[in-house]
Design a protein around this motif. Structure first.
Motif, short mmCIF file in Angstrom:
data_model
loop_
_atom_site.label_atom_id
_atom_site.label_comp_id
_atom_site.label_asym_id
_atom_site.label_seq_id
_atom_site.Cartn_x
_atom_site.Cartn_y
_atom_site.Cartn_z
N PHE A 147 -7.96 -63.82 -55.28
CA PHE A 147 -9.25 -64.39 -55.66
C PHE A 147 -9.23 -64.87 -57.10
O PHE A 147 -9.71 -65.97 -57.42
CB PHE A 147 -10.36 -63.35 -55.46
CG PHE A 147 -11.74 -63.89 -55.74
CD1 PHE A 147 -12.32 -64.81 -54.89
CD2 PHE A 147 -12.43 -63.51 -56.88
CE1 PHE A 147 -13.59 -65.33 -55.15
CE2 PHE A 147 -13.69 -64.02 -57.15
CZ PHE A 147 -14.27 -64.93 -56.28
N ASN A 148 -8.66 -64.06 -57.97
CA ASN A 148 -8.60 -64.41 -59.38
C ASN A 148 -7.76 -65.66 -59.61
O ASN A 148 -8.16 -66.59 -60.33
CB ASN A 148 -8.02 -63.23 -60.17
CG ASN A 148 -8.33 -63.29 -61.65
OD1 ASN A 148 -8.78 -64.30 -62.16
ND2 ASN A 148 -8.10 -62.19 -62.34
N ARG A 149 -6.60 -65.71 -58.99
CA ARG A 149 -5.71 -66.86 -59.20
C ARG A 149 -6.27 -68.13 -58.55
O ARG A 149 -6.28 -69.19 -59.17
CB ARG A 149 -4.32 -66.54 -58.63
CG ARG A 149 -3.47 -65.70 -59.55
CD ARG A 149 -2.23 -65.20 -58.85
NE ARG A 149 -1.42 -66.26 -58.27
CZ ARG A 149 -0.48 -66.94 -58.93
NH1 ARG A 149 -0.25 -66.68 -60.20
NH2 ARG A 149 0.22 -67.87 -58.31
N CYS A 150 -6.70 -68.02 -57.30
CA CYS A 150 -7.16 -69.22 -56.59
C CYS A 150 -8.40 -69.83 -57.24
O CYS A 150 -8.52 -71.06 -57.34
CB CYS A 150 -7.46 -68.88 -55.13
SG CYS A 150 -6.01 -68.44 -54.15
N ALA A 177 1.33 -74.93 -58.11
CA ALA A 177 1.28 -74.68 -56.66
C ALA A 177 0.33 -73.52 -56.37
O ALA A 177 0.15 -72.62 -57.19
CB ALA A 177 2.68 -74.36 -56.15
N LEU A 178 -0.28 -73.56 -55.20
CA LEU A 178 -1.23 -72.52 -54.80
C LEU A 178 -0.62 -71.61 -53.75
O LEU A 178 0.16 -72.06 -52.91
CB LEU A 178 -2.50 -73.16 -54.22
CG LEU A 178 -3.20 -74.21 -55.08
CD1 LEU A 178 -4.40 -74.77 -54.34
CD2 LEU A 178 -3.63 -73.62 -56.42
N ALA A 188 -16.34 -68.42 -55.78
CA ALA A 188 -17.66 -68.28 -56.41
C ALA A 188 -17.43 -67.99 -57.87
O ALA A 188 -16.29 -67.96 -58.35
CB ALA A 188 -18.44 -67.16 -55.73
N SER A 189 -18.48 -67.75 -58.60
CA SER A 189 -18.36 -67.52 -60.05
C SER A 189 -18.16 -66.06 -60.37
O SER A 189 -18.43 -65.62 -61.48
CB SER A 189 -19.61 -68.04 -60.76
OG SER A 189 -20.77 -67.42 -60.23
N GLY A 190 -17.65 -65.29 -59.41
CA GLY A 190 -17.49 -63.86 -59.63
C GLY A 190 -16.39 -63.51 -60.60
O GLY A 190 -16.37 -62.44 -61.17
N VAL A 191 -15.44 -64.42 -60.80
CA VAL A 191 -14.37 -64.17 -61.75
C VAL A 191 -14.68 -64.90 -63.03
O VAL A 191 -15.23 -66.00 -63.01
CB VAL A 191 -13.02 -64.66 -61.16
CG1 VAL A 191 -11.90 -64.45 -62.16
CG2 VAL A 191 -12.72 -63.93 -59.87
N SER A 192 -14.34 -64.30 -64.15
CA SER A 192 -14.66 -64.88 -65.45
C SER A 192 -14.18 -66.31 -65.57
O SER A 192 -13.00 -66.60 -65.46
CB SER A 192 -14.01 -64.03 -66.55
OG SER A 192 -14.18 -64.64 -67.81
N GLY A 193 -15.13 -67.22 -65.76
CA GLY A 193 -14.78 -68.62 -65.96
C GLY A 193 -14.45 -69.36 -64.70
O GLY A 193 -14.12 -70.54 -64.75
N GLY A 194 -14.54 -68.71 -63.54
CA GLY A 194 -14.10 -69.33 -62.29
C GLY A 194 -14.85 -70.60 -61.96
O GLY A 194 -14.26 -71.64 -61.67
N GLU A 195 -16.16 -70.54 -61.99
CA GLU A 195 -16.95 -71.70 -61.61
C GLU A 195 -16.70 -72.86 -62.57
O GLU A 195 -16.54 -74.01 -62.15
CB GLU A 195 -18.44 -71.32 -61.61
CG GLU A 195 -19.35 -72.44 -61.12
CD GLU A 195 -20.79 -71.99 -61.05
OE1 GLU A 195 -21.66 -72.81 -61.38
OE2 GLU A 195 -21.05 -70.84 -60.68
N ALA A 196 -16.64 -72.56 -63.86
CA ALA A 196 -16.41 -73.62 -64.85
C ALA A 196 -15.03 -74.23 -64.68
O ALA A 196 -14.86 -75.44 -64.80
CB ALA A 196 -16.57 -73.05 -66.26
N ALA A 197 -14.05 -73.39 -64.39
CA ALA A 197 -12.68 -73.89 -64.25
C ALA A 197 -12.57 -74.82 -63.06
O ALA A 197 -11.98 -75.90 -63.14
CB ALA A 197 -11.71 -72.72 -64.10
#
Length: 208
Positions: A147-150, A177-178, A188-197
């Motif tokens: 989740f964090n990486r993707c 690569a994924l 979702a935005s549950g990981v720090s900066g995820g949504e912005a990234a």
């Protein structure tokens, strides 16, 4: 002593030595152990400050290898050899991050991506270490890492790579690569900066 008795004792001694099996040496008793597979390690780089074009090319190559190595484990999470390699290479990613953050003229998007990575690399390494130590189950740890990486790390890596390559005139670079789970995940935005990234770098599917 009677001659017949002496002959009997000599015969018995000879017969005993002939039927007694030879003693095993400590070498024959020692269990043969199979040496553990040697885990590959990242190249040790010595970039200048600020990094040159050549330094960034080398850093990109190292980091790309790390991404593929971690992906290989996440796609095959029961493989302990891949886990050992992934843990080693995941610890090299912050090293390459530090190199790229020193690039002269790094864009705002690159700096922001680097800050996102600084806030998330620690948990990835910690989760991989926890699988090795048994502190976390494989399923729980890899779910968190995926989740964090993707949703956060890989999009931010792509932004930083391009920013560093542009600033040092390396040119365009490929997106990281994924792992397979990224195609099955709703971020979702549950990981720090995820949504912005993800918003700044495009959708996960678009980065394939």
């Amino acid at each position: 002593m009677q001659l017949s008795k002496i002959i009997y004792l000599l015969f018995a001694s000879t017969a005993l030595s002939a039927t007694t099996p030879p003693r095993r040496t400590s070498t024959s008793l020692r269990a043969t152990s199979t040496p553990a597979a040697k885990v590959a390690t990242p190249r040790v780089l010595k970039p200048a400050t600020p990094p040159t074009m050549s330094d960034i090319k080398n850093s990109l190559a190292n980091w790309n290898t790390s991404v593929y190595t971690v992906n290989a484990y996440l796609n095959d999470p029961q493989n302990t050899t891949k886990l050992a390699s992934a843990t080693v290479f995941a610890k090299d990613e912050p090293v390459q991050l530090a190199t790229m953050m020193k690039v002269a003229g790094l864009s705002t998007s690159g700096v922001n991506a680097g800050k996102i990575l600084m806030g998330n690399f620690g948990s990835i390494v910690s989760n991989l270490d926890s699988v090795q130590s048994g502190a976390m189950s494989t399923n729980d740890a890899t779910a968190a890492v995926n989740f964090n990486r993707c949703c956060t790390v890989l999009p931010a890596i792509g932004m930083l790579w391009q920013a560093a390559a542009t600033a040092t005139k390396v040119g365009n670079v490929s997106m990281p690569a994924l792992e397979e789970q990224c195609g099955m995940m709703s971020c979702a935005s549950g990981v720090s900066g995820g949504e912005a990234a993800v918003r700044a770098n495009g959708s996960i599917a678009a980065n394939r």
